[in-house]
Design a protein around this motif. Sequence first.
Motif, PDB file in Angstrom:
ATOM      1  N   THR A 165       0.832  -1.210   0.000  1.00 20.57           N
ATOM      2  CA  THR A 165       0.000   0.000   0.000  1.00 20.57           C
ATOM      3  C   THR A 165       0.862   1.254   0.000  1.00 20.57           C
ATOM      4  OG1 THR A 165      -1.715  -1.195   1.226  1.00 20.57           O
ATOM      5  CG2 THR A 165      -1.864   1.198   1.197  1.00 20.57           C
ATOM      6  N   HIS A 166       1.922   1.275   0.818  1.00 26.85           N
ATOM      7  CA  HIS A 166       2.841   2.421   0.852  1.00 26.85           C
ATOM      8  C   HIS A 166       3.553   2.590  -0.491  1.00 26.85           C
ATOM      9  CE1 HIS A 166       2.931   3.709   5.141  1.00 26.85           C
ATOM     10  NE2 HIS A 166       2.497   2.480   5.351  1.00 26.85           N
ATOM     11  N   ILE A 167       4.051   1.470  -1.040  1.00 29.74           N
ATOM     12  CA  ILE A 167       4.772   1.525  -2.312  1.00 29.74           C
ATOM     13  C   ILE A 167       3.850   2.012  -3.430  1.00 29.74           C
ATOM     14  CG2 ILE A 167       5.921   0.111  -4.064  1.00 29.74           C
ATOM     15  CD1 ILE A 167       6.906  -1.697  -1.746  1.00 29.74           C
ATOM     16  N   SER A 168       2.616   1.469  -3.461  1.00 34.69           N
ATOM     17  CA  SER A 168       1.651   1.865  -4.501  1.00 34.69           C
ATOM     18  C   SER A 168       1.329   3.348  -4.426  1.00 34.69           C
ATOM     19  CB  SER A 168       0.359   1.043  -4.361  1.00 34.69           C
ATOM     20  OG  SER A 168       0.619  -0.334  -4.463  1.00 34.69           O
ATOM     21  N   GLY A 169       1.114   3.852  -3.204  1.00 36.76           N
ATOM     22  CA  GLY A 169       0.803   5.266  -3.036  1.00 36.76           C
ATOM     23  C   GLY A 169       1.953   6.162  -3.431  1.00 36.76           C
ATOM     24  N   ASP A 170       3.178   5.768  -3.051  1.00 38.62           N
ATOM     25  CA  ASP A 170       4.345   6.598  -3.326  1.00 38.62           C
ATOM     26  C   ASP A 170       4.686   6.633  -4.813  1.00 38.62           C
ATOM     27  OD1 ASP A 170       6.582   8.205  -2.460  1.00 38.62           O
ATOM     28  OD2 ASP A 170       7.865   6.478  -2.860  1.00 38.62           O
ATOM     29  N   LEU A 171       4.499   5.494  -5.504  1.00 36.71           N
ATOM     30  CA  LEU A 171       4.839   5.421  -6.921  1.00 36.71           C
ATOM     31  C   LEU A 171       3.644   5.704  -7.828  1.00 36.71           C
ATOM     32  CD1 LEU A 171       7.164   2.262  -6.960  1.00 36.71           C
ATOM     33  CD2 LEU A 171       7.823   4.664  -6.777  1.00 36.71           C
ATOM     34  N   TRP A 224       6.447  -1.843  10.456  1.00 31.87           N
ATOM     35  CA  TRP A 224       6.997  -0.801  11.339  1.00 31.87           C
ATOM     36  C   TRP A 224       7.864   0.174  10.540  1.00 31.87           C
ATOM     37  CZ3 TRP A 224      11.601   1.307  12.801  1.00 31.87           C
ATOM     38  CH2 TRP A 224      11.574   2.111  13.945  1.00 31.87           C
ATOM     39  N   ILE A 225       8.712  -0.363   9.646  1.00 35.51           N
ATOM     40  CA  ILE A 225       9.595   0.493   8.843  1.00 35.51           C
ATOM     41  C   ILE A 225       8.778   1.392   7.920  1.00 35.51           C
ATOM     42  CG2 ILE A 225      11.290   0.460   6.966  1.00 35.51           C
ATOM     43  CD1 ILE A 225      12.496  -2.050   8.294  1.00 35.51           C
ATOM     44  N   ILE A 234      -2.926 -10.748   0.224  1.00 35.04           N
ATOM     45  CA  ILE A 234      -4.075  -9.842   0.116  1.00 35.04           C
ATOM     46  C   ILE A 234      -4.629  -9.426   1.482  1.00 35.04           C
ATOM     47  CG2 ILE A 234      -4.723 -10.713  -2.148  1.00 35.04           C
ATOM     48  CD1 ILE A 234      -7.046 -12.175  -0.870  1.00 35.04           C
ATOM     49  N   ILE A 235      -4.410 -10.206   2.536  1.00 34.36           N
ATOM     50  CA  ILE A 235      -4.943  -9.839   3.858  1.00 34.36           C
ATOM     51  C   ILE A 235      -4.401  -8.487   4.330  1.00 34.36           C
ATOM     52  CG2 ILE A 235      -4.914 -10.436   6.325  1.00 34.36           C
ATOM     53  CD1 ILE A 235      -5.296 -13.362   5.487  1.00 34.36           C
ATOM     54  N   PRO A 236      -3.071  -8.249   4.297  1.00 40.67           N
ATOM     55  CA  PRO A 236      -2.573  -6.934   4.736  1.00 40.67           C
ATOM     56  C   PRO A 236      -3.121  -5.780   3.898  1.00 40.67           C
ATOM     57  CG  PRO A 236      -0.762  -8.495   4.558  1.00 40.67           C
ATOM     58  CD  PRO A 236      -1.959  -9.137   3.926  1.00 40.67           C
ATOM     59  N   GLN A 237      -3.308  -6.014   2.604  1.00 40.17           N
ATOM     60  CA  GLN A 237      -3.828  -4.947   1.741  1.00 40.17           C
ATOM     61  C   GLN A 237      -5.279  -4.617   2.093  1.00 40.17           C
ATOM     62  OE1 GLN A 237      -2.917  -5.450  -2.499  1.00 40.17           O
ATOM     63  NE2 GLN A 237      -1.372  -6.942  -1.942  1.00 40.17           N
ATOM     64  N   TRP A 238      -6.075  -5.654   2.364  1.00 41.59           N
ATOM     65  CA  TRP A 238      -7.471  -5.429   2.745  1.00 41.59           C
ATOM     66  C   TRP A 238      -7.546  -4.734   4.105  1.00 41.59           C
ATOM     67  CZ3 TRP A 238     -10.383  -7.761   6.807  1.00 41.59           C
ATOM     68  CH2 TRP A 238     -11.749  -7.453   6.771  1.00 41.59           C
ATOM     69  N   MET A 296      -9.995  -1.552   6.684  1.00 40.49           N
ATOM     70  CA  MET A 296     -10.181  -1.628   8.132  1.00 40.49           C
ATOM     71  C   MET A 296      -9.462  -0.521   8.899  1.00 40.49           C
ATOM     72  SD  MET A 296     -12.211  -4.131   8.274  1.00 40.49           S
ATOM     73  CE  MET A 296     -12.279  -4.537  10.008  1.00 40.49           C
ATOM     74  N   GLY A 297      -8.768   0.341   8.173  1.00 38.42           N
ATOM     75  CA  GLY A 297      -8.094   1.453   8.833  1.00 38.42           C
ATOM     76  C   GLY A 297      -6.817   1.065   9.560  1.00 38.42           C
ATOM     77  N   TYR A 298      -6.299  -0.122   9.309  1.00 40.33           N
ATOM     78  CA  TYR A 298      -5.046  -0.551   9.939  1.00 40.33           C
ATOM     79  C   TYR A 298      -3.875   0.154   9.270  1.00 40.33           C
ATOM     80  CZ  TYR A 298      -7.129  -4.459  12.556  1.00 40.33           C
ATOM     81  OH  TYR A 298      -7.853  -5.218  13.438  1.00 40.33           O
ATOM     82  N   ASN A 299      -2.877   0.515  10.063  1.00 43.54           N
ATOM     83  CA  ASN A 299      -1.643   0.976   9.437  1.00 43.54           C
ATOM     84  C   ASN A 299      -0.778  -0.253   9.143  1.00 43.54           C
ATOM     85  OD1 ASN A 299      -0.471   0.211  11.891  1.00 43.54           O
ATOM     86  ND2 ASN A 299      -0.279   2.311  12.635  1.00 43.54           N
ATOM     87  N   ALA A 300       0.353  -0.042   8.457  1.00 38.39           N
ATOM     88  CA  ALA A 300       1.178  -1.171   8.042  1.00 38.39           C
ATOM     89  C   ALA A 300       1.716  -1.956   9.236  1.00 38.39           C
ATOM     90  CB  ALA A 300       2.338  -0.663   7.173  1.00 38.39           C
ATOM     91  N   THR A 301       2.009  -1.240  10.332  1.00 34.01           N
ATOM     92  CA  THR A 301       2.545  -1.908  11.530  1.00 34.01           C
ATOM     93  C   THR A 301       1.554  -2.911  12.085  1.00 34.01           C
ATOM     94  OG1 THR A 301       3.830   0.078  12.066  1.00 34.01           O
ATOM     95  CG2 THR A 301       3.500  -1.536  13.829  1.00 34.01           C
TER      96      THR A 301
END
Length: 508
Positions: free
Chosen positions: A41-47, A163-164, A293-297, A302-307
Motif C-alpha cells: 500500500t505504501h509503495i503503490s501510493g508513493d509510486l 513498522w519500517i 491480500i490480507i494486509p492490503q485489505w 479496516m483502517g489498519y496501518n502497516a505496523t
Amino acid sequence: MKNATPFAELTGGRLLLAAFVIALSNFMVVLDTTIANVSVTHISGDLAISTSQGTWVITSYAVAEAICVPLTGWLAGRFGSVRIFVACLIGFTVFSLLCGLSNSLEMLVFCRIGQGLFGGPLMPISQALLMRIFPPEKHAQAMGLWAMTTVVGPILGPILGGWISDNLTWHWIFFINLPVGIICALAAIRVLTPAETPTTQLKIDGMGLGLLILWIAALQLMLDLGHDRDWFNNGMIVVLGLIAAIGFVVFLIWEYTDKHPVVDIRIFRHRGFSIATLTLAFGFAAFFGSIVIIPQWLQSNMGYNATWAGYLTAMMGFGSLTMSPIVAKLASKFDARLLASFGFVLMSGVTLLRAFWNNEADFMALALPQIIQGFAVPFFFIPLSNLALGSVLPQEIASAAGLMNFVRTMAGALGTSLAVTIWDDHSKIARSEMVSSLHPEGTVRALEASGMSHSTIVGTIANLVDKEALTISVNHVFLIFTLVFLVGAILIWFSPRAKGNVEGGHAH
C-alpha cells in the motif's frame, strides 16, 4: 574422529561464527519473501500505481528466485559453494540498495528480479554449507538452526516491514539488508574459505535454461498485465499466453530427452513425488495468496496501518514455531497422507472463517484465523515434503528437493497474481451490483437536513460502497481458496504411502 569437525580451521569460535554467518544470510533472504507484503500500500501510493501493480514487487522476486533454485547445484559444482555463496550475498546486497533507491515501478520490479536471482541459490547453499562444516553427529542441530531462520524470517517480515513503512519509508525495508549483507559477505570470505567445495567443468543445459526463463517470464507477464489489458481481448496478452503454453511444452520435451537437464523432470515418474508436489503447489498457492491480500485489505478497508497489519499477519508464526517440531515427530509415526489431509482440512476451515469477515470485525475476529492457521501450516508442509522426498531414489533427493522448491515458489507467485486479479475484478462487479440497487434519496435528504453538503454526502456514500465491494470481493477469494484446500485434502490420497523416512535436512 568423534566430534571432530571436517575442517581443522573451523573449530570453536570460528565454527560458531561460520554457522552464525550462514544462518543470518539465510534469514535475510527468507525475510525478504514477506517483508514487502504489508508495504504494498505504501509503495503503490508513493509510486502512484494501483495495488494490483504493487504486488508485482512480490511476484517478480518469487519468480526470479524460482528460476535460480534449480541452477544451484550446477553453480556450486562449477564455481564452488563458498564462492557462489559470497557472490550471491554481494549481488543480493547490491540489488537491495538499488531497490531502495528505485523511484519507479519499472526500476523497482527490475531490481527485485535481481534480488531474486541472487537470493534464490542462497537458501539451498546455506543448508548445504551448514551440513558441510559440522560433523555428522551435529547435523541435526545444524539443520535445526537453518530451519529456525527459515521459519522465523517470514514471521518477522510483516512486522518489520510494517513498522519500517510507517515510521521511516518503504525504501528502508531494502536498505536494512545492506549492513547484514556486507558483514556476512566479509565474514564468509574470512571464515568459510577452508570449506570450499571442489569444482569441475560441468555442462550447462543452456537450451533448457533459456526455455525455462522464456515460458515462466511469459506466464508471469500474462498474469500481471492481463488484468489491466482486458485479458485475451488484448493482442499482447494472447501472444504471451501462446509463448507460455508452447514454451512450456517444448521445455518439457527438451528436459525429458536431455542428458544433463537443468530441471530433472524424470523425477515426476514417481507417483508419490508427483502427487505430493502437486498438492503442495495447490496449498502454497492458496496460502501465499492469502497472506498477500490480507494486509492490503486491512489497510484499505479496516483502517489498519502497516505496523498493525504486520502484527496481525505475523500472528500465525507462533503456531508454526510451536507445531513444527511436534509435527516432525508425528510424521515418523503416522501416515503422512493423514497428517497432510488433516492440515488441509484445517486450512480450509480457517479460510472459510475469513470468507465471512465484514468491515465491523474486531481485532480478535481477524486474528483468530491467523492463529489457527499457524498451527495448521506445519501439518501440510512437513508431511508433504517427507512424502515427496521419501518417494524418490536416494541419489535423486537433491534434485527432487530443488524441483519441489521450484514448483512451490512458482505456485506462490501464481497464486498471488490470481488472487489479486480475482479480488480486483470481483470488487468492480460487486460495486456495480450495489450501485444498481441503491436508492439513497431519503438518506441524502436526511443528511442534507443535518447540514452536510451534497458533494460530501455523495463522497461518503461512494466510499462506503467501495469498502463494502472490496470486502465482498475478498470474501469471494477466500471461498475459492477454501475449495482449493479441500481439493488438496482429497488429492493427497491418490499418492501411495511413503516407503521410508527422509533426513530432516532435506525435509525442511
